[in-house]
Write an enzyme that holds these catalytic residues in place. Sequence first.
Site, mmCIF file in Angstrom:
data_model
loop_
_atom_site.group_PDB
_atom_site.id
_atom_site.type_symbol
_atom_site.label_atom_id
_atom_site.label_comp_id
_atom_site.label_asym_id
_atom_site.label_seq_id
_atom_site.Cartn_x
_atom_site.Cartn_y
_atom_site.Cartn_z
ATOM 1 N N GLN A 34 9.008 -3.536 -30.670
ATOM 2 C CA GLN A 34 10.443 -3.758 -30.836
ATOM 3 C C GLN A 34 11.020 -4.699 -29.783
ATOM 4 O O GLN A 34 11.691 -5.680 -30.110
ATOM 5 C CB GLN A 34 11.184 -2.411 -30.789
ATOM 6 C CG GLN A 34 10.865 -1.483 -31.937
ATOM 7 C CD GLN A 34 11.759 -0.259 -31.934
ATOM 8 O OE1 GLN A 34 12.924 -0.322 -32.324
ATOM 9 N NE2 GLN A 34 11.234 0.861 -31.467
ATOM 10 N N TYR A 69 2.490 11.400 -22.263
ATOM 11 C CA TYR A 69 3.201 10.122 -22.308
ATOM 12 C C TYR A 69 4.081 9.937 -21.067
ATOM 13 O O TYR A 69 3.987 8.931 -20.366
ATOM 14 C CB TYR A 69 4.049 10.035 -23.576
ATOM 15 C CG TYR A 69 4.996 8.856 -23.604
ATOM 16 C CD1 TYR A 69 4.512 7.558 -23.622
ATOM 17 C CD2 TYR A 69 6.388 9.050 -23.608
ATOM 18 C CE1 TYR A 69 5.388 6.470 -23.640
ATOM 19 C CE2 TYR A 69 7.249 7.986 -23.636
ATOM 20 C CZ TYR A 69 6.758 6.694 -23.645
ATOM 21 O OH TYR A 69 7.617 5.625 -23.650
ATOM 22 N N LYS A 83 3.449 7.230 -17.912
ATOM 23 C CA LYS A 83 4.479 6.240 -17.597
ATOM 24 C C LYS A 83 4.962 6.410 -16.156
ATOM 25 O O LYS A 83 5.196 5.425 -15.443
ATOM 26 C CB LYS A 83 5.654 6.354 -18.576
ATOM 27 C CG LYS A 83 5.315 5.937 -20.002
ATOM 28 C CD LYS A 83 4.975 4.460 -20.122
ATOM 29 C CE LYS A 83 6.210 3.579 -20.010
ATOM 30 N NZ LYS A 83 5.872 2.144 -20.221
#
Length: 288
Positions: free
Chosen positions: A11, A124, A128
């Site tokens: 995106q 996740y 990160k």
Amino acid sequence: MKILVFGHSGQVATELRALDGDDIQIIALARADADLTDPAACAAAINGHAPDAVINAAAYTAVDKAESDAETAQIVNADAPAAMAQTCAARDIPFVSISTDYVFSGAGDMPWTTVDPTDPQGVYGRTKRDGEVVIVKTGGRYAVLRTSWVVSAHGNNFAKTMLRLGVEREALTIVADQIGGPTGAAEIARACITIAKTLVSEPEKSGIYHFSGAPDTNWADFARVIFDAANTPCAVTDIPSADYPTPAKRPLNSRLDCTATEAAFGISRPDWRQSLTHILTQLDFPKD
């Protein structure tokens, strides 16, 4: 200014490619150009292209899949950004890396500040967070930009899912106890460019920043706005997260305090309703 972007069809990467123009040259790398599971290849790509700045818009974002694929998520979300940051620091060029609200616990109801302690609840978020830590330790000219609830006319995201389901079903049950700021990928892309440009002349502004759309809302109310804007008569019933279990725990509180970003770069929180209008136009909504 030549900017090397890790990511091509995601995106934000798609929106960054759209910003290629006279004063900005965007070189977006697909997986075939630089595989994020090979950190050395990422470093080599930076040295080979010799850019003026690097933006990492790629990540392992399959939140649920990461729970059973932690090793790959760690390489893509932590080891690869580490190699990028180290290479950028050695070349003394800005490195901007996009991160996430998932680095926080999701507890409480106050917006998370950039100095709040991290406490990721899943693979996740943990990977990160690990990427953030090594970028900061590397030093150099860097910015970690945490964002949330990314939407656009590209790829897979909540807005596009709602538009699809809204024409297929008369009613939906949607989680209403998760609060955050939907953020347009186009606005994230522009923010990344502004930050990268600023770090060229003001490296002292290196640090961790937040950027999310306003006003904060919940998924159910966000869906209602989407359906209303798209003239889609789909009824929404609120449900708690407990009624929609997923392999990875979703944060209930994804509010982000973005004041530091505005103070350092003059970037204010974008109105996600305006972002949504632009997305609907790109997708040719509302339909006749």
